[in-house]
Motif scaffolding. Structure first.
Motif, PDB file in Angstrom:
ATOM      1  N   CYS A  75       0.823  -1.212   0.000  1.00 57.82           N
ATOM      2  CA  CYS A  75       0.000   0.000   0.000  1.00 57.82           C
ATOM      3  C   CYS A  75       0.858   1.263   0.000  1.00 57.82           C
ATOM      4  O   CYS A  75       0.459   2.303  -0.526  1.00 57.82           O
ATOM      5  CB  CYS A  75      -0.930   0.013   1.211  1.00 57.82           C
ATOM      6  SG  CYS A  75      -2.262  -1.196   1.117  1.00 57.82           S
ATOM      7  N   GLN A  76       2.047   1.176   0.581  1.00 61.34           N
ATOM      8  CA  GLN A  76       2.964   2.320   0.608  1.00 61.34           C
ATOM      9  C   GLN A  76       3.651   2.508  -0.740  1.00 61.34           C
ATOM     10  O   GLN A  76       4.018   3.624  -1.108  1.00 61.34           O
ATOM     11  CB  GLN A  76       4.021   2.119   1.696  1.00 61.34           C
ATOM     12  CG  GLN A  76       3.447   2.148   3.108  1.00 61.34           C
ATOM     13  CD  GLN A  76       4.468   1.751   4.156  1.00 61.34           C
ATOM     14  OE1 GLN A  76       5.582   1.377   3.852  1.00 61.34           O
ATOM     15  NE2 GLN A  76       4.065   1.819   5.431  1.00 61.34           N
ATOM     16  N   LYS A  79       0.842   3.576  -6.087  1.00 60.14           N
ATOM     17  CA  LYS A  79       0.220   4.902  -6.162  1.00 60.14           C
ATOM     18  C   LYS A  79      -1.288   4.811  -5.947  1.00 60.14           C
ATOM     19  O   LYS A  79      -1.978   4.004  -6.561  1.00 60.14           O
ATOM     20  CB  LYS A  79       0.506   5.536  -7.528  1.00 60.14           C
ATOM     21  CG  LYS A  79      -0.009   6.962  -7.673  1.00 60.14           C
ATOM     22  CD  LYS A  79       0.338   7.536  -9.036  1.00 60.14           C
ATOM     23  CE  LYS A  79      -0.200   8.955  -9.190  1.00 60.14           C
ATOM     24  NZ  LYS A  79       0.115   9.525 -10.523  1.00 60.14           N
ATOM     25  N   GLY A  80      -1.806   5.637  -5.056  1.00 60.70           N
ATOM     26  CA  GLY A  80      -3.238   5.683  -4.785  1.00 60.70           C
ATOM     27  C   GLY A  80      -3.712   4.687  -3.748  1.00 60.70           C
ATOM     28  O   GLY A  80      -4.856   4.755  -3.295  1.00 60.70           O
ATOM     29  N   ALA A  81      -2.852   3.737  -3.361  1.00 56.41           N
ATOM     30  CA  ALA A  81      -3.234   2.739  -2.361  1.00 56.41           C
ATOM     31  C   ALA A  81      -2.960   3.269  -0.960  1.00 56.41           C
ATOM     32  O   ALA A  81      -2.134   4.163  -0.771  1.00 56.41           O
ATOM     33  CB  ALA A  81      -2.445   1.448  -2.584  1.00 56.41           C
ATOM     34  N   PHE A  82      -3.653   2.727   0.037  1.00 52.19           N
ATOM     35  CA  PHE A  82      -3.403   3.127   1.420  1.00 52.19           C
ATOM     36  C   PHE A  82      -3.834   2.006   2.361  1.00 52.19           C
ATOM     37  O   PHE A  82      -4.677   1.167   2.011  1.00 52.19           O
ATOM     38  CB  PHE A  82      -4.141   4.428   1.769  1.00 52.19           C
ATOM     39  CG  PHE A  82      -5.627   4.382   1.541  1.00 52.19           C
ATOM     40  CD1 PHE A  82      -6.500   4.000   2.555  1.00 52.19           C
ATOM     41  CD2 PHE A  82      -6.158   4.733   0.301  1.00 52.19           C
ATOM     42  CE1 PHE A  82      -7.867   3.960   2.348  1.00 52.19           C
ATOM     43  CE2 PHE A  82      -7.537   4.691   0.089  1.00 52.19           C
ATOM     44  CZ  PHE A  82      -8.386   4.305   1.116  1.00 52.19           C
ATOM     45  N   GLY A  84      -5.860   0.155   4.850  1.00 49.15           N
ATOM     46  CA  GLY A  84      -7.285   0.269   5.139  1.00 49.15           C
ATOM     47  C   GLY A  84      -8.146   0.368   3.896  1.00 49.15           C
ATOM     48  O   GLY A  84      -9.378   0.415   3.996  1.00 49.15           O
ATOM     49  N   ASP A  85      -7.514   0.397   2.692  1.00 46.87           N
ATOM     50  CA  ASP A  85      -8.333   0.407   1.476  1.00 46.87           C
ATOM     51  C   ASP A  85      -8.858  -1.008   1.218  1.00 46.87           C
ATOM     52  O   ASP A  85      -8.549  -1.957   1.939  1.00 46.87           O
ATOM     53  CB  ASP A  85      -7.580   0.990   0.282  1.00 46.87           C
ATOM     54  CG  ASP A  85      -6.448   0.103  -0.249  1.00 46.87           C
ATOM     55  OD1 ASP A  85      -6.353  -1.078   0.153  1.00 46.87           O
ATOM     56  OD2 ASP A  85      -5.652   0.603  -1.068  1.00 46.87           O
ATOM     57  N   MET A  86      -9.671  -1.172   0.198  1.00 41.68           N
ATOM     58  CA  MET A  86     -10.356  -2.440  -0.007  1.00 41.68           C
ATOM     59  C   MET A  86      -9.401  -3.585  -0.342  1.00 41.68           C
ATOM     60  O   MET A  86      -9.637  -4.736   0.046  1.00 41.68           O
ATOM     61  CB  MET A  86     -11.422  -2.292  -1.095  1.00 41.68           C
ATOM     62  CG  MET A  86     -12.582  -1.379  -0.708  1.00 41.68           C
ATOM     63  SD  MET A  86     -13.403  -1.824   0.854  1.00 41.68           S
ATOM     64  CE  MET A  86     -14.037  -3.439   0.448  1.00 41.68           C
ATOM     65  N   HIS A  87      -8.318  -3.299  -1.046  1.00 43.51           N
ATOM     66  CA  HIS A  87      -7.320  -4.339  -1.312  1.00 43.51           C
ATOM     67  C   HIS A  87      -6.653  -4.774  -0.005  1.00 43.51           C
ATOM     68  O   HIS A  87      -6.462  -5.969   0.238  1.00 43.51           O
ATOM     69  CB  HIS A  87      -6.255  -3.821  -2.283  1.00 43.51           C
ATOM     70  CG  HIS A  87      -6.679  -3.769  -3.708  1.00 43.51           C
ATOM     71  ND1 HIS A  87      -6.638  -4.864  -4.550  1.00 43.51           N
ATOM     72  CD2 HIS A  87      -7.139  -2.739  -4.462  1.00 43.51           C
ATOM     73  CE1 HIS A  87      -7.058  -4.511  -5.758  1.00 43.51           C
ATOM     74  NE2 HIS A  87      -7.372  -3.229  -5.733  1.00 43.51           N
ATOM     75  N   ASN A  88      -6.318  -3.820   0.824  1.00 40.23           N
ATOM     76  CA  ASN A  88      -5.659  -4.108   2.096  1.00 40.23           C
ATOM     77  C   ASN A  88      -6.593  -4.858   3.051  1.00 40.23           C
ATOM     78  O   ASN A  88      -6.162  -5.744   3.804  1.00 40.23           O
ATOM     79  CB  ASN A  88      -5.166  -2.807   2.729  1.00 40.23           C
ATOM     80  CG  ASN A  88      -4.445  -3.018   4.040  1.00 40.23           C
ATOM     81  OD1 ASN A  88      -4.843  -2.500   5.085  1.00 40.23           O
ATOM     82  ND2 ASN A  88      -3.346  -3.765   4.019  1.00 40.23           N
TER      83      ASN A  88
END
Length: 202
Positions: A75-76, A79-82, A84-88
């Protein structure tokens, strides 16, 4: 953007549905950890999507997951990932699909089918790839419970219904009544010593 009340996570590499293995949803790409942590309900919805695409006249040879679960490190990097997002969280995937002849199915078709399968987050990534996630579920705390978009144009949509050339077929499949496919008969005729051949609809 945090927290999950009830989720049953899959962490194994082996076969988890008729068409998917856990390893296909593993963290990949920029991060090489290979960790698997994907929600069972989400995977079942992916299986439903695969089955819907398979019933189209073009068929579906395979659905390929390009990004499933993403760990905190991934996520880090992406780009655009964080975190707590749905992928994570483990309830999202980016993917593309091939029809029965090996030709990629357009993303408009993938997204329309995904909406009919009940995904809350859906986006065209490019002309042949799509993103889907399960943000609409009550057991997932996510601020925006529905998002239909286009990642390569920046557009947002109210719906994907009607954007695919297979709209009528998809609607029929969703109702449990797939359209009957026409049968073609190969014929040859001779007129004035000239041979003519072609296909006739049954």
């Amino acid at each position: 953007m945090k927290g999950v009340l009830i989720m049953k996570m899959i962490k194994t590499k082996g076969k988890i549905t008729d068409h998917f293995a856990g390893s296909e949803f593993a963290c990949k790409g920029s991060c090489t950890c290979g960790k698997i942590n994907i929600d069972e309900q989400f995977v079942q919805r992916m299986e439903k999507l695969h089955n819907m695409l398979s019933q189209l006249s073009c068929g579906c040879k395979a659905v390929y997951i390009t990004s499933g679960y993403r760990c905190a490190k991934a996520c880090q990097i992406i780009k655009g990932a964080f975190v707590g997002d749905m992928h994570n969280i483990g309830a999202a995937a980016d993917f593309y699909a091939e029809d029965k002849t090996g030709v990629t199915i357009d993303s408009a078709t993938l997204c329309e089918a995904a909406q009919l399968c009940g995904f809350g987050g859906i986006a065209m990534i490019d002309p042949i790839s799509a993103h889907v996630d399960d943000r609409q579920r009550g057991d997932i705390h996510y601020t925006n419970k529905q998002w239909y978009g286009n990642e390569y144009t920046g557009q947002s949509y109210m719906t994907f219904i009607g954007k695919s050339k297979y709209t009528a077929e998809l609607a029929a499949i969703a109702k449990g009544k797939p359209l009957q496919q026409k049968k073609h008969i190969k014929v040859k005729i001779w007129i004035d010593d000239h041979e003519y051949s072609g296909l006739l609809d049954d």
